[in-house]
Scaffold this motif. Structure first.
Motif: not given
Length: 395
Positions: A308, A295, A291, A380
């Protein structure tokens, strides 16, 4: 002989010792690897490098890191953990000085290779030694272990406070001065490490069962993805901030936020790392890291960049700590150096391939946004893979 020299005696001040020990990754990783990102924009302009050439410098550093990780277990058995930590850190200091001496691509590549080898030796041996020291207080072991992995944050913070302003004051082509200042700073940081009575933990080398990949291959694959994914963010984000119009103050603030976030890592993640003996804690932390990496694609406002940096930084250091916690939960103490080395090798292969791939994609597309997109997607995927790891029966 002091109390700490006896392998059967618990250390009197474990937190203090681990903080001193954290200076090894401070020099080897926080400065030796990541300060390159601060100096890269000026080096690219002065030396006329492509993004692929810039990525290669981190690839050769990562290749050295991989070679060092492969050699650490055998060197530890021969010389002991403390000696390898110190030798690796000194090699990193020497490599920083070498970077200041020449603009030759070959010479700089050799220096980055040495830095990678030294960082791996210091990190793997230091991680095993920190894990041993942390075990002296089982109730606080996760917190104590996190102190070691906050070390790179010190290097990132200190280099971020110095380098952007130094380059702005000295003008274009002053990248070599930055390397020289980082070498002096690292030498000063290495002194406490050389003087501290670190435990040798000589008993770790004997009688260890052979490490086998099969029970943890999915976890190693996830850590490989982390190695391949994080490096794009840490290599090119300063260039991304600069290209968006950020001057020395913006670059310094961004980098310092990443480094400063490391100091809250032990408190933020200690419960997460203690709750699960499989891969779920790594999945949670790595998901947060992804995440943080994605950003900047949604905007380059100061607020977005600050969020971020904070999100990425606070999770980045914790991912590495979570793998060592996994080793501590699932392997006997005699297996720790070999298991940590295996994790580091998987990570090292990933970060060896990552910069070349991302640099090539960036050159082909002509946008650093593609590098961040690939980075976030890879992180991810690593989070998803880690979720499938189940606890092992300790040998």
């Amino acid at each position: 002989m002091t109390l700490l020299d006896r392998p059967d005696a618990p250390p009197a001040h474990p937190a203090r010792l681990i903080l001193i020990l954290s200076l090894a990754p401070t020099v080897g990783l926080g400065i030796g690897r990541f300060a390159y990102s601060l100096l890269l924009p000026d080096m690219r302009d002065s030396l006329q490098w492509s993004y692929s050439a810039a990525g290669f410098m981190n690839t050769v550093n990562a290749a050295g890191y991989l070679a060092g990780a492969l050699a650490t277990s055998q060197l530890v058995r021969r010389y002991g953990l403390a000696a390898i930590v110190r030798a690796g850190t000194l090699a990193c200091v020497a490599s920083l000085a070498l970077c200041a001496l020449s603009g030759s691509f070959v010479a700089l590549s050799a220096a980055r290779l040495i830095a990678g080898i030294g960082a791996a030796l210091a990190f793997v041996a230091g991680g095993a030694l920190a894990t041993t020291i942390a075990q002296s207080q089982p109730a606080r072991s996760a917190f104590l272990l996190s102190l070691f992995y906050a070390g790179p944050g010190i290097g990132i913070l200190s280099s971020g406070l110095i380098t952007p302003f130094l380059l702005e004051a000295a003008g274009p082509g002053s990248w070599w001065i930055g390397w020289l200042v980082m070498a002096v700073l690292s030498a000063a940081m290495t002194l406490p490490l050389l003087l501290a009575p670190l435990a040798s933990a000589a008993n770790l080398g004997g009688g260890a069962a052979r490490f086998t990949i099969r029970p943890v291959w999915i976890y190693l694959a996830g850590y490989f993805m982390f190695g391949a994914g994080y490096i794009a963010y840490m290599t090119f984000m300063i260039a991304y901030v600069r290209d968006a119009g950020g001057g020395a103050a913006a670059q310094s603030a961004f980098w310092c936020l990443i480094g400063a976030s490391a100091f809250v890592t032990p408190w933020v993640w200690r419960r997460i790392m203690a709750m699960d003996r499989g891969g779920m804690s790594t999945t949670i932390i790595l998901g947060v890291n992804a995440v943080g990496a994605v950003l900047p694609l949604f905007g380059l406002s100061p607020l977005m960049l600050a969020i971020s940096a904070l999100v990425f930084g606070v999770s980045f250091f914790a991912v590495v700590a979570s793998t060592t916690a996994f080793v501590r939960f699932n392997y006997s103490q005699a297996q720790w150096p070999g298991a940590i080395a295996a994790m580091t090798i998987a990570f090292g292969i990933g970060q060896t391939l990552g910069p070349l791939l991302v640099g090539a994609i960036t050159d082909a597309i002509g946008s650093l946004s593609s590098a961040l997109a690939v980075s976030a997607a890879t992180l991810a995927l690593g989070a998803v893979l880690s979720a499938f790891q189940r606890p092992l029966r300790r040998a």
